[in-house]
Design a protein around this motif. Structure first.
Motif, PDB file in Angstrom:
ATOM      1  N   SER A  49      -6.250   1.737  -3.984  1.00 30.00           N
ATOM      2  CA  SER A  49      -5.573   0.708  -4.783  1.00 30.00           C
ATOM      3  C   SER A  49      -6.270   0.535  -6.132  1.00 30.00           C
ATOM      4  O   SER A  49      -7.434   0.900  -6.298  1.00 30.00           O
ATOM      5  CB  SER A  49      -5.555  -0.616  -4.028  1.00 30.00           C
ATOM      6  N   VAL A  50      -5.518  -0.014  -7.070  1.00 30.24           N
ATOM      7  CA  VAL A  50      -6.063  -0.345  -8.380  1.00 30.24           C
ATOM      8  C   VAL A  50      -6.665  -1.736  -8.244  1.00 30.24           C
ATOM      9  O   VAL A  50      -5.993  -2.660  -7.801  1.00 30.24           O
ATOM     10  CB  VAL A  50      -4.962  -0.329  -9.468  1.00 30.24           C
ATOM     11  N   LYS A  51      -7.908  -1.885  -8.608  1.00 32.57           N
ATOM     12  CA  LYS A  51      -8.573  -3.189  -8.454  1.00 32.57           C
ATOM     13  C   LYS A  51      -7.964  -4.223  -9.405  1.00 32.57           C
ATOM     14  O   LYS A  51      -7.896  -4.015 -10.601  1.00 32.57           O
ATOM     15  CB  LYS A  51     -10.060  -3.048  -8.731  1.00 32.57           C
ATOM     16  N   GLY A  52      -7.505  -5.323  -8.824  1.00 30.52           N
ATOM     17  CA  GLY A  52      -7.000  -6.446  -9.610  1.00 30.52           C
ATOM     18  C   GLY A  52      -5.661  -6.235 -10.284  1.00 30.52           C
ATOM     19  O   GLY A  52      -5.286  -7.015 -11.150  1.00 30.52           O
ATOM     20  N   ALA A  53      -4.930  -5.189  -9.906  1.00 27.54           N
ATOM     21  CA  ALA A  53      -3.629  -4.933 -10.537  1.00 27.54           C
ATOM     22  C   ALA A  53      -2.725  -4.197  -9.543  1.00 27.54           C
ATOM     23  O   ALA A  53      -3.213  -3.553  -8.617  1.00 27.54           O
ATOM     24  CB  ALA A  53      -3.812  -4.091 -11.797  1.00 27.54           C
ATOM     25  N   PRO A  54      -1.424  -4.288  -9.746  1.00 29.09           N
ATOM     26  CA  PRO A  54      -0.519  -3.526  -8.887  1.00 29.09           C
ATOM     27  C   PRO A  54      -0.599  -2.042  -9.231  1.00 29.09           C
ATOM     28  O   PRO A  54      -0.955  -1.677 -10.343  1.00 29.09           O
ATOM     29  CB  PRO A  54       0.859  -4.099  -9.219  1.00 29.09           C
ATOM     30  N   GLY A  55      -0.286  -1.209  -8.275  1.00 30.36           N
ATOM     31  CA  GLY A  55      -0.294   0.231  -8.503  1.00 30.36           C
ATOM     32  C   GLY A  55      -1.230   0.928  -7.543  1.00 30.36           C
ATOM     33  O   GLY A  55      -1.724   0.339  -6.579  1.00 30.36           O
ATOM     34  N   PHE A  56      -1.490   2.210  -7.810  1.00 30.15           N
ATOM     35  CA  PHE A  56      -2.348   3.000  -6.933  1.00 30.15           C
ATOM     36  C   PHE A  56      -3.025   4.107  -7.729  1.00 30.15           C
ATOM     37  O   PHE A  56      -2.600   4.459  -8.825  1.00 30.15           O
ATOM     38  CB  PHE A  56      -1.552   3.581  -5.762  1.00 30.15           C
ATOM     39  N   ALA A  84       0.840  -1.191   0.000  1.00 25.81           N
ATOM     40  CA  ALA A  84       0.000   0.000   0.000  1.00 25.81           C
ATOM     41  C   ALA A  84       0.880   1.248   0.000  1.00 25.81           C
ATOM     42  O   ALA A  84       1.851   1.335   0.744  1.00 25.81           O
ATOM     43  CB  ALA A  84      -0.912  -0.013   1.214  1.00 25.81           C
ATOM     44  N   VAL A  85       0.546   2.177  -0.847  1.00 26.42           N
ATOM     45  CA  VAL A  85       1.275   3.437  -0.960  1.00 26.42           C
ATOM     46  C   VAL A  85       0.467   4.504  -0.235  1.00 26.42           C
ATOM     47  O   VAL A  85      -0.740   4.615  -0.443  1.00 26.42           O
ATOM     48  CB  VAL A  85       1.459   3.807  -2.453  1.00 26.42           C
TER      49      VAL A  85
END
Length: 179
Positions: free
Chosen positions: A121-128, A44-45
């Motif tokens: 968070s991005v649903k179902g993927a890495p990132g934010f 988590a960022v």
């Protein structure tokens, strides 16, 4: 005349190598700097981390327009922006930096301020997804003098790891202010 020239002293070489090996063993973890790569599993960022990630990405976006050749602008933008968003950002930014009715005179951005209010968070993927905004400060010169220019934006910005580096993969401008 002494015959020491060119002769090796066995004790000195052994002592030197042992000092290097022992020093490396002692300092092995002292000099280590841990950096989280975006290709690693993304934790988590928070808002401050999002600001630190977005600031150079947005700065690079504006720096791309210091180039005069369209191909060079796209190449520079591609370092920070991914996919179909590239053309959209090119068109939006060129419009924001070009003065109305001034024969294509462009604003030169000198500083960026990023302020992120929240992160999801991005649903179902890495990132934010960063919720917040940024201010682009610069100047424009025409008719022999300079004017300050400040553009402010509120947006939702999606950032994801692409081939080991953070890139902007989504952008929804919610508000734009020009001063």
């Amino acid at each position: 005349k002494s015959r020491r020239r060119g002769r090796k002293i066995p004790g000195r070489a052994y002592t030197t190598w042992m000092s290097l090996v022992l020093g490396a063993a002692v300092l092995w973890r002292v000099g280590a700097i841990e950096v989280e790569a975006p290709s690693a599993p993304v934790r988590a960022v928070d808002a401050k981390q999002a600001e630190r990630i977005l600031t150079p990405l947005l700065r690079n976006t504006y720096r791309a327009f210091d180039q005069r050749d369209e191909s060079a602008i796209y190449d520079t933008l591609a370092r920070s922006i991914e996919g179909d968003l590239l053309q959209k950002v090119y068109l939006q930014t060129i419009n924001a930096l070009t003065l109305d009715a001034q024969d294509g005179t462009r604003v030169s951005v000198t500083d960026i301020g990023v302020d992120i209010d929240g992160v999801s968070s991005v649903k179902g993927a890495p990132g934010f997804i960063a919720h917040g905004g940024w201010t682009a400060m610069g100047s424009v010169g025409h008719w022999g003098h300079n004017h300050p220019r400040v553009n402010g934006y509120k947006a939702k910005i999606t950032v994801q790891p692409v081939k080991g580096v953070w890139k902007i993969t989504g952008l929804e401008i919610l508000e734009e202010r020009r001063a």
